[in-house]
Design a protein around this motif. Sequence first.
Motif, PDB file in Angstrom:
ATOM      1  N   SER A  67      35.136 -15.433  10.546  1.00  0.00           N
ATOM      2  CA  SER A  67      34.198 -16.530  10.788  1.00  0.00           C
ATOM      3  C   SER A  67      32.780 -16.075  10.503  1.00  0.00           C
ATOM      4  O   SER A  67      32.454 -14.879  10.605  1.00  0.00           O
ATOM      5  CB  SER A  67      34.319 -17.037  12.228  1.00  0.00           C
ATOM      6  OG  SER A  67      33.864 -16.059  13.121  1.00  0.00           O
ATOM      7  N   TYR A  99      38.330 -24.352  10.068  1.00  0.00           N
ATOM      8  CA  TYR A  99      37.435 -25.497  10.159  1.00  0.00           C
ATOM      9  C   TYR A  99      35.963 -25.125  10.105  1.00  0.00           C
ATOM     10  O   TYR A  99      35.584 -23.982  10.319  1.00  0.00           O
ATOM     11  CB  TYR A  99      37.719 -26.327  11.410  1.00  0.00           C
ATOM     12  CG  TYR A  99      37.584 -25.631  12.749  1.00  0.00           C
ATOM     13  CD1 TYR A  99      38.689 -25.065  13.362  1.00  0.00           C
ATOM     14  CD2 TYR A  99      36.360 -25.596  13.417  1.00  0.00           C
ATOM     15  CE1 TYR A  99      38.576 -24.461  14.600  1.00  0.00           C
ATOM     16  CE2 TYR A  99      36.243 -25.000  14.664  1.00  0.00           C
ATOM     17  CZ  TYR A  99      37.357 -24.422  15.251  1.00  0.00           C
ATOM     18  OH  TYR A  99      37.250 -23.829  16.480  1.00  0.00           O
ATOM     19  N   ASP A 101      32.302 -26.114  11.782  1.00  0.00           N
ATOM     20  CA  ASP A 101      31.861 -26.582  13.097  1.00  0.00           C
ATOM     21  C   ASP A 101      30.345 -26.709  13.064  1.00  0.00           C
ATOM     22  O   ASP A 101      29.641 -25.715  12.840  1.00  0.00           O
ATOM     23  CB  ASP A 101      32.322 -25.539  14.130  1.00  0.00           C
ATOM     24  CG  ASP A 101      31.887 -25.870  15.551  1.00  0.00           C
ATOM     25  OD1 ASP A 101      30.848 -26.526  15.733  1.00  0.00           O
ATOM     26  OD2 ASP A 101      32.589 -25.446  16.492  1.00  0.00           O
ATOM     27  N   ARG A 103      27.139 -27.794  15.287  1.00  0.00           N
ATOM     28  CA  ARG A 103      26.660 -28.122  16.637  1.00  0.00           C
ATOM     29  C   ARG A 103      25.347 -28.879  16.513  1.00  0.00           C
ATOM     30  O   ARG A 103      24.320 -28.287  16.139  1.00  0.00           O
ATOM     31  CB  ARG A 103      26.487 -26.826  17.421  1.00  0.00           C
ATOM     32  CG  ARG A 103      26.146 -26.987  18.882  1.00  0.00           C
ATOM     33  CD  ARG A 103      27.402 -27.229  19.687  1.00  0.00           C
ATOM     34  NE  ARG A 103      27.125 -27.381  21.106  1.00  0.00           N
ATOM     35  CZ  ARG A 103      27.535 -26.515  22.042  1.00  0.00           C
ATOM     36  NH1 ARG A 103      28.228 -25.472  21.719  1.00  0.00           N
ATOM     37  NH2 ARG A 103      27.260 -26.727  23.312  1.00  0.00           N
ATOM     38  N   ARG A 111      33.654 -31.085  14.252  1.00  0.00           N
ATOM     39  CA  ARG A 111      34.506 -30.116  13.561  1.00  0.00           C
ATOM     40  C   ARG A 111      35.332 -30.847  12.528  1.00  0.00           C
ATOM     41  O   ARG A 111      35.749 -31.987  12.760  1.00  0.00           O
ATOM     42  CB  ARG A 111      35.453 -29.418  14.547  1.00  0.00           C
ATOM     43  CG  ARG A 111      34.753 -28.501  15.523  1.00  0.00           C
ATOM     44  CD  ARG A 111      35.730 -27.900  16.527  1.00  0.00           C
ATOM     45  NE  ARG A 111      35.026 -27.025  17.450  1.00  0.00           N
ATOM     46  CZ  ARG A 111      35.230 -26.977  18.752  1.00  0.00           C
ATOM     47  NH1 ARG A 111      36.151 -27.750  19.309  1.00  0.00           N
ATOM     48  NH2 ARG A 111      34.547 -26.145  19.512  1.00  0.00           N
ATOM     49  N   VAL A 115      42.130 -27.897  13.476  1.00  0.00           N
ATOM     50  CA  VAL A 115      41.652 -27.407  14.774  1.00  0.00           C
ATOM     51  C   VAL A 115      42.837 -27.219  15.731  1.00  0.00           C
ATOM     52  O   VAL A 115      43.897 -27.816  15.547  1.00  0.00           O
ATOM     53  CB  VAL A 115      40.629 -28.382  15.406  1.00  0.00           C
ATOM     54  CG1 VAL A 115      39.402 -28.527  14.530  1.00  0.00           C
ATOM     55  CG2 VAL A 115      41.256 -29.752  15.665  1.00  0.00           C
ATOM     56  N   GLN A 169      36.478 -32.640  24.457  1.00  0.00           N
ATOM     57  CA  GLN A 169      36.942 -32.261  23.124  1.00  0.00           C
ATOM     58  C   GLN A 169      37.848 -33.382  22.618  1.00  0.00           C
ATOM     59  O   GLN A 169      38.749 -33.823  23.349  1.00  0.00           O
ATOM     60  CB  GLN A 169      37.743 -30.966  23.268  1.00  0.00           C
ATOM     61  CG  GLN A 169      37.888 -30.160  22.014  1.00  0.00           C
ATOM     62  CD  GLN A 169      38.520 -28.814  22.316  1.00  0.00           C
ATOM     63  OE1 GLN A 169      38.043 -28.069  23.152  1.00  0.00           O
ATOM     64  NE2 GLN A 169      39.616 -28.519  21.663  1.00  0.00           N
TER      65      GLN A 169
ATOM     66  N   LYS B  98      36.261 -21.041  18.316  1.00  0.00           N
ATOM     67  CA  LYS B  98      35.192 -21.791  18.993  1.00  0.00           C
ATOM     68  C   LYS B  98      33.891 -21.008  19.128  1.00  0.00           C
ATOM     69  O   LYS B  98      32.888 -21.558  19.577  1.00  0.00           O
ATOM     70  CB  LYS B  98      35.664 -22.211  20.385  1.00  0.00           C
ATOM     71  CG  LYS B  98      36.705 -23.292  20.348  1.00  0.00           C
ATOM     72  CD  LYS B  98      37.076 -23.682  21.740  1.00  0.00           C
ATOM     73  CE  LYS B  98      38.012 -24.861  21.755  1.00  0.00           C
ATOM     74  NZ  LYS B  98      38.440 -25.197  23.110  1.00  0.00           N
TER      75      LYS B  98
END
Lengths: 452, 139
Positions: A67, A99, A101, A103, A111, A115, A169, B98
């Motif tokens: 990531s 994915y 993402d 923010r 997203r 997921v 979520q 996340k």
Amino acid sequence: MKKIIILFFICLSLVPVGAVSALDEFSNVGIHGFISQGYIQSNEYDYSGIKTEDGSFEFNEMGINFSTTPADGLRVGAQIFARDFGELGNDEFEIDWAYGDYRVNNYFGVRAGKVKIALGLYNETRDVDAVRTSIMLPNAIYVEQNRDVYAGIKGVGAYGELPAGFSYQLAYGVGGVSAESNLLIDMSTILEDRLRTAIQAGAAAAYEAGALQLGYPAALAAAYGQQQGALAAAEVQVDEPSSATPLNTQNASLQWAPNFAEGLRFSGTWLFTEIETIMDIRTPNLTLTGVNGGTTVSTDVKVDNVSSIVGSVEYTRGDTILSAEYNMIRVDVGNVLINGNPTDIPTTEVLGWAVSASHRFTYWFELGAYYGDWVTNDRDRDGSELESIPGRYKEERWLRDACLTTRFDLNENWIFKLEGHYMNGLDDVDWGNDPDPDPDWFLFASKVSYNF
Amino acid sequence: MKKNLIFILLSCALGFIFVVPAFAKVLIIANNSVAQESLNKEDIQNIFLGKMAKWPDNSSINFVTSETDVHEEFLKTYINRSSDQFRNYWRKMVFTGKGQKPKTFKTDEELIQFVSETRGAIGYVSTDAPLKNVKTITS
């Protein structure tokens, strides 16, 4: 290819963790992974598609992810994953999640990609051995054979933090499923039972009426009807699905960690999915002279609604974690066209609950226990309906699992676990040719895992 | 009786010594671009758990952690988690996509330098660390 990736994992486990961290520091690309190998054995019978009676090493998982944050607020990443769980997985690699993402602010982020599905407290991390005390999560909530349905969604999602300790979520898209999913196998059994009952009654009535028309005495006509009904029922067979395609899937999760109660969190999660399957269904040939064998037809069966609701509460105080979860799965098939005749399949509700406790005594030792109870059809909790079918046992209706588990952290990266399960019930159990299967049995599991 | 009283008083005094400096030993520091002068415990917890990702002006928060002795103290005081629980929390974030593990530093000096050079950065050091080009955040 598979061997190369496994070799890659082994090499990675030999690389000093600092070297991987250094890559992280210089390139802004985070690379993390895990690999575990377990051994599982039962005192009798095979459990969950694994040859546990003989003892099995077909009990492992591995994943590696990358990531990075290419722009402010934007993160992209992907994880590939493989597992071997008896008949499932077979170490075939798949994209576990991948994915982008973004923010937007503290309250809202989006997203897109594949997921993870939020279901209960631990579904998103169910494959990562390092993040929990036990080897296996309670099957009453996290059914191993249904992992494909609960793994992930390809689509879009939103998430964020709300005032007063709430977080949410949402995800919408296409889910996953495989023909081996327990949900579908159970559904084929229910369909077969339902169909057999309907065809038996219909054939008995039709042949009895025919015999009466031909001038047979009433008692003889009734006996003939019963005989042909039984023959017709014996021809009914619904095979497990040969294929399964996921359709529309939706997932929502709401968590609340109240500010006034440190360590407490509540969670409510919901999953809805539609699945299209193909099953071979054999029905009897009803001729004027009686039942004459049967014909197998490949039939489309659309599962209108598989929905799961899990309510959970977790309390952490110091090194102790307590949790309780309740799981309800509802499977609606609706009408199935069999040989042109619409056949209504009743809704099935599958219920499970589990309570667990764990405590870390030292930096290297943790002890935990849980109890889970799982019923595959709420309308037949005691299994009496199931038992009325020849060759079936009432204990197939449930599985109760009392587990005692230990975790040893050899260091930050290596973990070793041992656990024992006392089981009552025969759901997901293969007892071979045993004419009188014992519903009380034991399962032992050990696992070593590495993560970085 | 007298012995017991002395023991109780000593225990209280020792408890005081061990408990009170817990807050005092940890200093929250931030980059000079951060407008906040103070943060409450809940905000600090949300930042270091990745739940609060933006400052009130919507610029990104860049939080970092320390490997020094102050780490355990910080977690106990502000995050209400042990270092194992904190590590596990970030494992969950990393393996579900996340979040990315926060950068971590071996010394206060390295951490202070990073915070001073990085917009939106926040971290923690021991109270006796030599501060340079960073601001302290009260809690």
